[in-house]
Design an enzyme around this catalytic site. Structure first.
Site, short mmCIF file in Angstrom:
data_model
loop_
_atom_site.label_atom_id
_atom_site.label_comp_id
_atom_site.label_asym_id
_atom_site.label_seq_id
_atom_site.Cartn_x
_atom_site.Cartn_y
_atom_site.Cartn_z
N GLY A 155 0.81 -1.21 0.00
CA GLY A 155 0.00 0.00 0.00
C GLY A 155 0.84 1.26 0.00
O GLY A 155 2.03 1.24 -0.35
N ASP A 156 0.21 2.36 0.43
CA ASP A 156 0.89 3.66 0.44
C ASP A 156 2.09 3.64 1.39
O ASP A 156 3.10 4.29 1.13
CB ASP A 156 -0.09 4.75 0.88
N1 LIG Z 1 7.18 -7.84 6.58
C1 LIG Z 1 6.65 -6.79 7.19
N2 LIG Z 1 6.17 -6.89 8.45
C2 LIG Z 1 5.59 -5.84 9.07
N3 LIG Z 1 5.45 -4.61 8.51
C3 LIG Z 1 5.91 -4.46 7.26
C4 LIG Z 1 6.51 -5.53 6.54
N4 LIG Z 1 6.86 -5.07 5.31
C5 LIG Z 1 6.50 -3.77 5.28
N5 LIG Z 1 5.92 -3.39 6.44
C6 LIG Z 1 5.34 -2.08 6.81
O1 LIG Z 1 3.93 -2.16 6.74
C7 LIG Z 1 3.41 -0.85 6.58
C8 LIG Z 1 2.06 -0.87 5.89
O2 LIG Z 1 2.15 -1.54 4.70
P1 LIG Z 1 1.30 -1.20 3.41
O3 LIG Z 1 1.36 0.21 3.07
O4 LIG Z 1 1.78 -2.16 2.37
O5 LIG Z 1 -0.19 -1.63 3.78
P2 LIG Z 1 -1.42 -0.85 4.40
O6 LIG Z 1 -0.98 0.01 5.51
O7 LIG Z 1 -2.46 -1.86 4.68
O8 LIG Z 1 -1.95 0.04 3.19
P3 LIG Z 1 -2.08 1.63 3.00
O9 LIG Z 1 -0.72 2.19 3.28
O10 LIG Z 1 -2.48 1.78 1.56
O11 LIG Z 1 -3.11 2.14 3.95
C9 LIG Z 1 4.46 -0.12 5.77
O12 LIG Z 1 4.65 1.15 6.31
C10 LIG Z 1 5.72 -0.97 5.88
O13 LIG Z 1 6.78 -0.24 6.47
C1 LIG Z 2 -19.71 9.78 5.72
C2 LIG Z 2 -18.87 9.62 4.50
C3 LIG Z 2 -17.48 10.02 4.73
C4 LIG Z 2 -16.64 9.71 3.56
C5 LIG Z 2 -15.33 10.35 3.67
C6 LIG Z 2 -14.51 9.99 2.53
C7 LIG Z 2 -13.19 10.69 2.54
C8 LIG Z 2 -12.12 9.73 2.15
C9 LIG Z 2 -10.87 10.44 1.78
C10 LIG Z 2 -9.71 9.53 1.91
C11 LIG Z 2 -8.46 10.24 1.58
C12 LIG Z 2 -7.31 9.40 1.85
C13 LIG Z 2 -6.06 10.11 1.58
C14 LIG Z 2 -4.93 9.15 1.61
C15 LIG Z 2 -4.17 8.98 2.64
C16 LIG Z 2 -3.10 7.93 2.64
O1 LIG Z 2 -1.86 8.55 2.54
C17 LIG Z 2 -3.17 7.12 3.92
C18 LIG Z 2 -2.29 5.90 3.81
O2 LIG Z 2 -2.78 4.98 2.95
N1 LIG Z 2 -4.52 6.69 4.19
C19 LIG Z 2 -5.21 7.15 5.23
C20 LIG Z 2 -6.62 6.68 5.36
O3 LIG Z 2 -4.74 7.89 6.04
#
Ligand SMILES: Nc1ncnc2c1ncn2[C@@H]1O[C@H](COP(=O)(O)OP(=O)(O)OP(=O)(O)O)[C@@H](O)[C@H]1O
Ligand SMILES: CCCCCCCCCCCCC/C=C/[C@@H](O)[C@H](CO)NC(C)=O
Ligand SMILES: [Ca+2]
Length: 503
Positions: A155-156
């Protein structure tokens, strides 16, 4: 020469994935009179098929002939044309986070992505991460220069790790001190590919238009390139983090802080913590100082969004190249005026891109640009819960989320934030009672006024400091993407360089 379905196949060379000699299977194909003839020779062209909603798929067409030489000539000619596509990667370094999102990263890569890379003759070194920061640390150790790109499956947060590794490595190798907030950072030309397998996947969605592993793999294969702005975040001349999507204080910071304790919930954690944070309705006092971006960079209230080949981003790229030529790598801080805003805020969001994601398809700032060297600073002032809900709901429909008296948005090139609490602490460091025990407003216990600090959400990770200094670095990194396409079908139909021409 004959060919299998589809009958009218029209494919630009740049969208061919691979060409391979094929064993022609007469039984599987309805080839009429050809069946009676002698041995058939064939080759298959695998190409990108653009479907709805920016989704790409791999399709194929098999061409056959009794003339082996003709078949070989075609295969050879097409392979030579593919060789001439110099922007295509040949060797990639891949990091897979097996625990991101719904913990499907490894499966997604093995089943959906690796077969495509292999078809396109891309060789890969794959690292399955074993802990957080594994990918980042590894990027300081390996010979990154032998790769045409680094791919992150996750992910991010995973993207952020890879980005920190690559930018950090580039600065280290060039002798640039990341702790200097005014340093001109060295651009990173090794492209990053994102195979989405996280919870929000906002960076992938905002740069490709969809969060889909196969689509992203195909953008990598065809060698797309999308420059991206990166913000550096500092506190007291100490480097904290880089950000490409959201730097959020208040609402998004509180959601993140709460959701980190609920990682076991997977992507659902954001809905749970989002609801909780919405109900808590905390606002935070502080001061923001910012330098506006040039008006030539458009406005966050523009109706047009950043799309593939965006004019504003192209102009910013040209300006950047000229500036670099004129003054070498030495950065001169502009003398532009600083604007200062004090207030009580439910949310302070700085976004380098729209931050579109499946939850909010137009994003936090629909007109933000991927590569214009600026960020959109969104200030949501104290308002009622009902008004804040109206504001949030507008992220999910076509109404303008900036059209509220309590919401302001500015296009900026840098900004600083100090919370009221740290200002007070700086002016009266002895007031320990207030710091330790004054968690909530003692004068108004039910007013949601919160005199503790919120946390900064930096691309999905928390920052340790509330007082920060942020600067946007124009086009610091590059992705295997092309921005969101206006209308995929039309573009394909007007391309000049096609197989049909060759036939
Ligand atoms: N093997 C691992 N075990 C635990 N944490 C890890 C591992 N590999 C990477 N990470 C950490 O996991 C964190 C989250 O990962 P990732 O962004 O892929 O998923 P997510 O948090 O579910 O998605 P998003 O960031 O889109 O919300 C990253 O910041 C990364 O540093
Ligand atoms: C009652 C309805 C409410 C709906 C609100 C929707 C707004 C959603 C906007 C999401 C924006 C997310 C921006 C992204 C942030 C990422 O960097 C971070 C890591 O993945 N995600 C979050 C959720 O912090
Ligand atoms: Ca930008």
């Amino acid at each position: 020469m004959g060919w299998t379905e589809p009958k009218n196949c029209f494919v630009p060379i740049c969208e061919i994935i691979a060409v391979e000699e094929t064993e022609f299977n007469k039984k599987q194909r309805n080839i009429g009179r050809w069946q009676k003839m002698a041995k058939l020779h064939a080759f298959t062209v695998h190409y990108v098929k653009k479907a709805r909603n920016h989704r790409w798929r791999c399709s194929d067409a098999t061409f056959w002939s009794v003339d082996e030489h003709l078949c070989n000539q075609w295969t050879q000619a097409l392979k030579e044309l593919l060789e001439m596509q110099k922007s295509r990667p040949k060797q990639l370094l891949v990091y897979i986070n097996p625990y991101g999102g719904k913990r499907q990263g490894k499966r997604i890569y093995e089943q959906k992505v690796a077969p495509l890379f292999s078809l396109a003759s891309i060789s890969t070194d794959v690292v399955i991460t074993e802990h957080a920061n594994h990918a980042k640390d590894n990027l300081f150790e390996v010979n990154i220069y032998k790769y045409d790109g680094v791919v992150c499956v996750g992910g991010d947060g995973m993207f952020s790790e890879v980005m920190h590794g690559l930018i950090g490595r580039m600065q280290k190798d060039s002798g640039i001190d990341q702790n200097n907030p005014k340093a001109s950072l060295v651009q990173c030309n090794i492209r990053i590919g994102i195979i989405p397998a996280g919870s929000t996947d906002c960076i992938c969605y905002s740069t490709v238009g969809i969060s889909d592993p196969v689509t992203s793999a195909l953008h990598i294969i065809v060698g797309d390139c999308q420059p991206l702005d990166v913000s550096s975040v500092h506190h007291n001349n100490t480097f904290l983090k880089y950000s490409v999507s959201l730097l959020g204080y208040g609402f998004y910071g509180d959601i993140l802080k709460d959701s980190e304790k609920k990682r076991w919930m997977g992507p659902m954690r954001y809905d749970y913590s989002g609801f909780k944070t919405f109900l808590s309705h905390h606002y935070y006092e502080g001061t923001i100082a910012y330098q506006p971006a040039k008006h030539t960079h458009g406005s966050p209230r523009d109706q047009e969004s950043c799309r593939t080949g965006c004019y504003i981003c192209k102009q910013s790229g040209k300006q950047l190249a000229e500036q670099n030529k004129e003054r070498g790598l030495k950065h001169e801080e502009g003398e532009e005026e600083w604007k200062v805003i004090k207030g009580k805020f439910l949310a302070i969001n700085a976004v380098n891109m729209s931050c579109a994601c499946p939850r909010s398809p137009k994003g936090l700032s629909p007109a933000a640009h991927l590569a214009d060297g600026s960020a959109d600073l969104i200030l949501v002032r104290k308002c009622s819960r009902f008004d804040f809900l109206r504001y949030l709901v507008r992220h999910t429909n076509q109404d303008d989320q900036f059209d509220f008296p309590f919401v302001d948005v500015y296009r900026v090139k840098c900004f600083q934030f100090t919370s009221k609490l740290s200002e007070d602490n700086e002016s009266n460091v002895m007031d320990i009672g207030k710091k330790r025990f004054g968690q909530f407003c003692r004068d108004h216990p039910a007013c949601c006024c919160n005199i503790v600090n919120s946390t900064w959400n930096c691309d999905g990770e928390t920052l340790d400091s509330s007082a920060i200094e942020v600067r946007v670095h124009c086009q610091l990194i590059k992705l295997f993407a092309r921005g969101i396409e206006e209308d995929c079908k039309d573009e394909a139909a007007h391309s000049q360089s096609s197989i049909e021409q060759l036939l």
